[in-house]
Design a protein around this motif. Structure first.
Motif, PDB file in Angstrom:
ATOM      1  N   ASP A  33       3.673   4.661  -2.491  1.00  0.00           N
ATOM      2  CA  ASP A  33       3.475   3.541  -3.398  1.00  0.00           C
ATOM      3  C   ASP A  33       2.177   2.778  -3.146  1.00  0.00           C
ATOM      4  O   ASP A  33       1.822   1.885  -3.924  1.00  0.00           O
ATOM      5  CB  ASP A  33       4.644   2.563  -3.298  1.00  0.00           C
ATOM      6  N   LEU A  34       1.479   3.086  -2.043  1.00  0.00           N
ATOM      7  CA  LEU A  34       0.249   2.369  -1.727  1.00  0.00           C
ATOM      8  C   LEU A  34      -0.913   2.912  -2.537  1.00  0.00           C
ATOM      9  O   LEU A  34      -1.100   4.125  -2.623  1.00  0.00           O
ATOM     10  CB  LEU A  34      -0.068   2.495  -0.232  1.00  0.00           C
ATOM     11  N   ARG A  35      -1.695   2.035  -3.113  1.00  0.00           N
ATOM     12  CA  ARG A  35      -2.869   2.500  -3.846  1.00  0.00           C
ATOM     13  C   ARG A  35      -4.060   2.591  -2.892  1.00  0.00           C
ATOM     14  O   ARG A  35      -4.098   1.944  -1.831  1.00  0.00           O
ATOM     15  CB  ARG A  35      -3.187   1.565  -5.005  1.00  0.00           C
ATOM     16  N   ASP A  36      -5.046   3.409  -3.246  1.00  0.00           N
ATOM     17  CA  ASP A  36      -6.237   3.548  -2.428  1.00  0.00           C
ATOM     18  C   ASP A  36      -6.909   2.194  -2.254  1.00  0.00           C
ATOM     19  O   ASP A  36      -6.982   1.385  -3.191  1.00  0.00           O
ATOM     20  CB  ASP A  36      -7.218   4.526  -3.083  1.00  0.00           C
ATOM     21  N   GLY A  37      -7.398   1.943  -1.051  1.00  0.00           N
ATOM     22  CA  GLY A  37      -8.102   0.701  -0.757  1.00  0.00           C
ATOM     23  C   GLY A  37      -7.246  -0.419  -0.231  1.00  0.00           C
ATOM     24  O   GLY A  37      -7.756  -1.473   0.144  1.00  0.00           O
ATOM     25  N   THR A  38      -5.939  -0.205  -0.163  1.00  0.00           N
ATOM     26  CA  THR A  38      -5.025  -1.260   0.303  1.00  0.00           C
ATOM     27  C   THR A  38      -5.181  -1.497   1.803  1.00  0.00           C
ATOM     28  O   THR A  38      -5.373  -0.558   2.580  1.00  0.00           O
ATOM     29  CB  THR A  38      -3.570  -0.864   0.008  1.00  0.00           C
ATOM     30  N   HIS A  39      -5.062  -2.741   2.181  1.00  0.00           N
ATOM     31  CA  HIS A  39      -4.926  -3.079   3.603  1.00  0.00           C
ATOM     32  C   HIS A  39      -3.481  -3.487   3.846  1.00  0.00           C
ATOM     33  O   HIS A  39      -2.969  -4.425   3.209  1.00  0.00           O
ATOM     34  CB  HIS A  39      -5.856  -4.221   4.002  1.00  0.00           C
ATOM     35  N   LEU A  40      -2.813  -2.811   4.764  1.00  0.00           N
ATOM     36  CA  LEU A  40      -1.406  -3.057   5.082  1.00  0.00           C
ATOM     37  C   LEU A  40      -1.314  -3.784   6.412  1.00  0.00           C
ATOM     38  O   LEU A  40      -1.749  -3.273   7.447  1.00  0.00           O
ATOM     39  CB  LEU A  40      -0.645  -1.729   5.127  1.00  0.00           C
TER      40      LEU A  40
END
Length: 332
Positions: free
Chosen positions: A209-216
């Motif tokens: 579910d994470l899109r590219d560029g996300t910081h988690l």
């Protein structure tokens, strides 16, 4: 003179820009290793209880220890299960100089550490923050992240829709365009930064579910049995931690994929010392996923308490000089 800082005084005395910069300076400097958190069983058969101690020191300048008690059955008495107090002492004489509300100190330094990591790992233009969780620490994260990134919109997801709505309302009072969300995957697809502060035993955030560029930003889970993200999220990300010793001893988000044989500890790209000192690179491209896992360190407590006690003192050292010269003690 011994000073006592209430929760309200901690809130007023530790603005995020100053605290984040102080933590940056503290992590940048190298020093001797500190003892890890110690836990003692102090309960009885009828009343289980634990005492935790987290010491740290900067030789010749300051030292301190956070005392935390955990009494799970306190709810029966109308009390919280966790209580904490920070004791700050003079590093030259050993005399106590300050008693600080431990919960307020912990909440504020935890959020500031996440923001410090975001300074190195999130995209500079990040404007949408998703907060997963509605507990105490979750209330602090948006303001801290806003100190390093132009956060305008905050989405709030929680198991309780009522609590998520309440937190969103409080954030709107702080000037955010905040709203509760029910669809977590949809919110993940919209967020630039995802900050989790829960006690989840099973993953809430899935790598698919994470899109590219996300910081988690994983703040909550702090034992090997707890986790906030699945293996796929770890595998998709470049992984950073607050301290290697702490994260690789306590962080279920990392220990569980290691145990499953799908990931390994040598894939940790760096810790906050590496990032602050520039010995490892942070974000490299706009489309990579970054992950920061924190379990807490006593360095953060000492830095925050020393900054608080020195506020308004004409003789206090400059911020960079006041950062404790210590390597790291694991603490929650």
């Amino acid at each position: 003179m011994l000073r006592h800082f209430t929760a309200q005084e901690v809130e007023a005395g530790l603005d995020y820009p100053s605290l984040i910069d102080a933590l940056d300076a503290a992590f940048r400097r190298a020093g001797e290793p500190m003892p890890v958190r110690q836990t003692y069983d102090v309960g009885t058969a009828d009343t289980p209880g634990h005492l935790l101690t987290m010491p740290a020191w900067d030789r010749g300048a300051t030292l301190g220890v956070k005392l935390v008690s955990v009494f799970p059955r306190n709810a029966e008495r109308g009390l919280g299960a966790v209580s904490s107090l920070y004791v700050l002492l003079d590093g030259r004489t050993g005399q106590p100089t300050a008693l600080v509300d431990g919960e307020a100190l912990t909440n504020r330094r935890t959020a500031a550490a996440s923001a410090l990591a975001s300074r190195y790992l999130s995209r500079p233009a990040s404007r949408t923050l998703l907060v997963v969780g509605t507990g105490h620490v979750a209330h602090y994260l948006p303001e801290a992240h806003r100190a390093v990134r132009p956060i305008e919109k905050v989405l709030v997801w929680g198991r309780s829709a009522e609590r998520a709505a309440a937190l969103a309302g409080r954030l709107r009072e702080q000037g955010f365009a905040a709203a509760p969300v029910a669809d977590l995957p949809a919110a993940l697809a919209e967020a630039d930064i995802v900050s989790c502060a829960t006690t989840a035993q099973a993953p809430l955030v899935h790598g698919r579910d994470l899109r590219d560029g996300t910081h988690l930003d994983l703040v909550g889970a702090f034992t090997p049995r707890m986790r906030e993200c699945d293996d796929a999220a770890v595998l998709r990300a470049r992984v950073f931690v607050d301290t290697r010793a702490g994260a690789l001893a306590e962080a279920g988000d990392l220990l569980q994929p290691i145990a499953a044989g799908v990931w390994s500890a040598d894939r940790v790209c760096g810790d906050l010392h590496d990032l602050a000192a520039g010995t490892c690179g942070g974000r490299r491209t706009d489309d990579e996923i970054t992950l920061f896992k924190s379990v807490g360190t006593a360095l953060e407590d000492l830095t925050a308490a020393a900054l608080l006690a020195g506020a308004g003192d004409p003789g206090a050292r400059r911020r960079d000089d006041a950062a404790p010269l210590i390597r790291i003690a694991t603490a929650g």
